[in-house]
Design a protein around this motif. Structure first.
Motif, PDB file in Angstrom:
ATOM      1  N   ALA A 185       1.104  -1.402   0.211  1.00 30.06           N
ATOM      2  CA  ALA A 185      -0.252  -0.018  -0.270  1.00 30.06           C
ATOM      3  C   ALA A 185       0.760   1.559  -0.513  1.00 30.06           C
ATOM      4  CB  ALA A 185      -1.209  -0.137   1.044  1.00 30.06           C
ATOM      5  N   ALA A 186       1.856   1.397   0.561  1.00 37.39           N
ATOM      6  CA  ALA A 186       2.817   1.666   0.563  1.00 37.39           C
ATOM      7  C   ALA A 186       3.663   3.059  -0.883  1.00 37.39           C
ATOM      8  CB  ALA A 186       3.919   2.624   1.647  1.00 37.39           C
ATOM      9  N   GLU A 187       4.227   1.995  -1.701  1.00 38.04           N
ATOM     10  CA  GLU A 187       4.194   1.500  -2.520  1.00 38.04           C
ATOM     11  C   GLU A 187       3.962   2.254  -3.935  1.00 38.04           C
ATOM     12  OE1 GLU A 187       7.692   1.179  -3.606  1.00 38.04           O
ATOM     13  OE2 GLU A 187       8.180   1.233  -1.862  1.00 38.04           O
ATOM     14  N   ARG A 188       1.950   1.853  -3.555  1.00 36.37           N
ATOM     15  CA  ARG A 188       0.904   2.307  -4.123  1.00 36.37           C
ATOM     16  C   ARG A 188       0.396   3.375  -4.032  1.00 36.37           C
ATOM     17  NH1 ARG A 188      -0.047   2.307  -8.892  1.00 36.37           N
ATOM     18  NH2 ARG A 188      -2.362   2.906  -9.616  1.00 36.37           N
ATOM     19  N   GLY A 189       0.888   4.027  -2.609  1.00 33.59           N
ATOM     20  CA  GLY A 189       0.602   5.446  -2.756  1.00 33.59           C
ATOM     21  C   GLY A 189       1.647   6.553  -3.026  1.00 33.59           C
ATOM     22  N   LYS A 190       2.813   5.899  -2.896  1.00 33.48           N
ATOM     23  CA  LYS A 190       4.041   6.779  -3.305  1.00 33.48           C
ATOM     24  C   LYS A 190       2.884   6.860  -4.817  1.00 33.48           C
ATOM     25  CE  LYS A 190       7.623   4.489  -1.740  1.00 33.48           C
ATOM     26  NZ  LYS A 190       9.483   4.571  -1.892  1.00 33.48           N
ATOM     27  N   ASP A 191       3.095   5.467  -5.973  1.00 34.68           N
ATOM     28  CA  ASP A 191       2.692   5.751  -6.744  1.00 34.68           C
ATOM     29  C   ASP A 191       2.168   7.023  -7.142  1.00 34.68           C
ATOM     30  OD1 ASP A 191       4.873   3.680  -7.558  1.00 34.68           O
ATOM     31  OD2 ASP A 191       3.360   2.591  -7.857  1.00 34.68           O
ATOM     32  N   TYR A 233      -0.761  11.884  -9.111  1.00 32.48           N
ATOM     33  CA  TYR A 233      -1.332  12.464  -9.281  1.00 32.48           C
ATOM     34  C   TYR A 233      -0.825  13.936  -7.998  1.00 32.48           C
ATOM     35  CZ  TYR A 233      -4.840   9.832 -10.758  1.00 32.48           C
ATOM     36  OH  TYR A 233      -5.081   8.713 -12.004  1.00 32.48           O
ATOM     37  N   PRO A 234      -0.015  14.890  -8.450  1.00 29.31           N
ATOM     38  CA  PRO A 234       0.891  15.206  -7.961  1.00 29.31           C
ATOM     39  C   PRO A 234       0.292  16.335  -6.444  1.00 29.31           C
ATOM     40  CG  PRO A 234       1.219  16.270  -9.940  1.00 29.31           C
ATOM     41  CD  PRO A 234       0.171  15.270  -9.524  1.00 29.31           C
ATOM     42  N   VAL A 256      -4.019  12.458  -0.605  1.00 34.04           N
ATOM     43  CA  VAL A 256      -5.370  11.347   0.326  1.00 34.04           C
ATOM     44  C   VAL A 256      -6.096  10.183  -0.370  1.00 34.04           C
ATOM     45  CG1 VAL A 256      -7.938  11.407  -0.488  1.00 34.04           C
ATOM     46  CG2 VAL A 256      -7.019  14.388  -0.303  1.00 34.04           C
ATOM     47  N   PHE A 257      -5.087   9.822  -1.749  1.00 34.91           N
ATOM     48  CA  PHE A 257      -4.930   8.624  -2.442  1.00 34.91           C
ATOM     49  C   PHE A 257      -3.936   7.755  -1.460  1.00 34.91           C
ATOM     50  CE2 PHE A 257      -6.255   9.635  -6.980  1.00 34.91           C
ATOM     51  CZ  PHE A 257      -7.835   9.410  -6.623  1.00 34.91           C
ATOM     52  N   PHE A 258      -2.733   8.473  -1.371  1.00 33.81           N
ATOM     53  CA  PHE A 258      -1.890   8.088  -0.251  1.00 33.81           C
ATOM     54  C   PHE A 258      -2.808   7.414   1.637  1.00 33.81           C
ATOM     55  CE2 PHE A 258       1.841   7.400   2.729  1.00 33.81           C
ATOM     56  CZ  PHE A 258       2.263   6.703   1.914  1.00 33.81           C
ATOM     57  N   VAL A 259      -3.694   8.392   1.854  1.00 32.70           N
ATOM     58  CA  VAL A 259      -3.983   7.858   2.898  1.00 32.70           C
ATOM     59  C   VAL A 259      -4.605   6.536   2.815  1.00 32.70           C
ATOM     60  CG1 VAL A 259      -5.351   8.758   4.307  1.00 32.70           C
ATOM     61  CG2 VAL A 259      -3.057  10.213   3.939  1.00 32.70           C
ATOM     62  N   ALA A 277      -5.228   3.587   4.881  1.00 31.68           N
ATOM     63  CA  ALA A 277      -6.091   3.635   5.844  1.00 31.68           C
ATOM     64  C   ALA A 277      -6.908   1.827   4.823  1.00 31.68           C
ATOM     65  CB  ALA A 277      -7.341   4.086   5.661  1.00 31.68           C
ATOM     66  N   ALA A 278      -7.190   1.471   3.464  1.00 31.35           N
ATOM     67  CA  ALA A 278      -8.098   0.127   3.538  1.00 31.35           C
ATOM     68  C   ALA A 278      -6.720  -0.941   3.985  1.00 31.35           C
ATOM     69  CB  ALA A 278      -7.525   0.182   2.130  1.00 31.35           C
ATOM     70  N   VAL A 279      -5.844  -0.853   4.557  1.00 28.16           N
ATOM     71  CA  VAL A 279      -4.903  -1.906   5.607  1.00 28.16           C
ATOM     72  C   VAL A 279      -5.022  -2.148   6.721  1.00 28.16           C
ATOM     73  CG1 VAL A 279      -2.655  -2.828   5.852  1.00 28.16           C
ATOM     74  CG2 VAL A 279      -2.619  -2.094   3.831  1.00 28.16           C
ATOM     75  N   PHE A 280      -5.181  -0.811   7.706  1.00 32.60           N
ATOM     76  CA  PHE A 280      -5.826  -0.653   8.614  1.00 32.60           C
ATOM     77  C   PHE A 280      -6.923  -1.783   8.541  1.00 32.60           C
ATOM     78  CE2 PHE A 280      -2.396   2.811   9.384  1.00 32.60           C
ATOM     79  CZ  PHE A 280      -1.928   2.489  10.042  1.00 32.60           C
ATOM     80  N   ILE A 281      -8.226  -1.175   8.205  1.00 34.68           N
ATOM     81  CA  ILE A 281      -8.953  -1.818   8.065  1.00 34.68           C
ATOM     82  C   ILE A 281      -9.201  -3.813   7.803  1.00 34.68           C
ATOM     83  CG2 ILE A 281     -11.521  -1.772   6.836  1.00 34.68           C
ATOM     84  CD1 ILE A 281     -11.038   0.944   6.339  1.00 34.68           C
ATOM     85  N   ALA A 282      -7.903  -4.190   6.880  1.00 34.58           N
ATOM     86  CA  ALA A 282      -8.486  -5.082   6.179  1.00 34.58           C
ATOM     87  C   ALA A 282      -7.813  -6.103   7.802  1.00 34.58           C
ATOM     88  CB  ALA A 282      -7.511  -5.517   5.186  1.00 34.58           C
TER      89      ALA A 282
END
Length: 74
Positions: free
Chosen positions: A27-33, A38-39, A45-48, A52-57
């Protein structure tokens, strides 16, 4: 067959934490992408949302392990 099916079931909290760690890294790698694609605030927001999806899972998996121990349903 049972040995193979055991590979795809989560029985302990340690397994949940290991899976959560792996999901968090992805998720962190995808968030960095997303932050590169999207600068600005949209990328943040997408990074968060990714993390957040990982914490919920993780919370759901921990809850499922606890319920499985309490009720022993297979």
């Amino acid at each position: 067959m049972k040995k193979i099916s055991r590979l795809f079931s989560i029985k302990t909290k340690l397994e949940v934490f290991l899976i959560t760690y792996a999901l968090g890294l992805g998720a962190a790698e995808r968030g960095k992408d997303y932050m590169v694609q999207y600068p600005g605030n949209t990328g943040h927001v997408f990074f968060v949302l990714c993390t957040a999806a990982v914490f919920i899972a993780a919370a759901k998996m921990l809850e499922a392990v606890e319920l499985h121990k309490a009720f022993g349903v297979d």
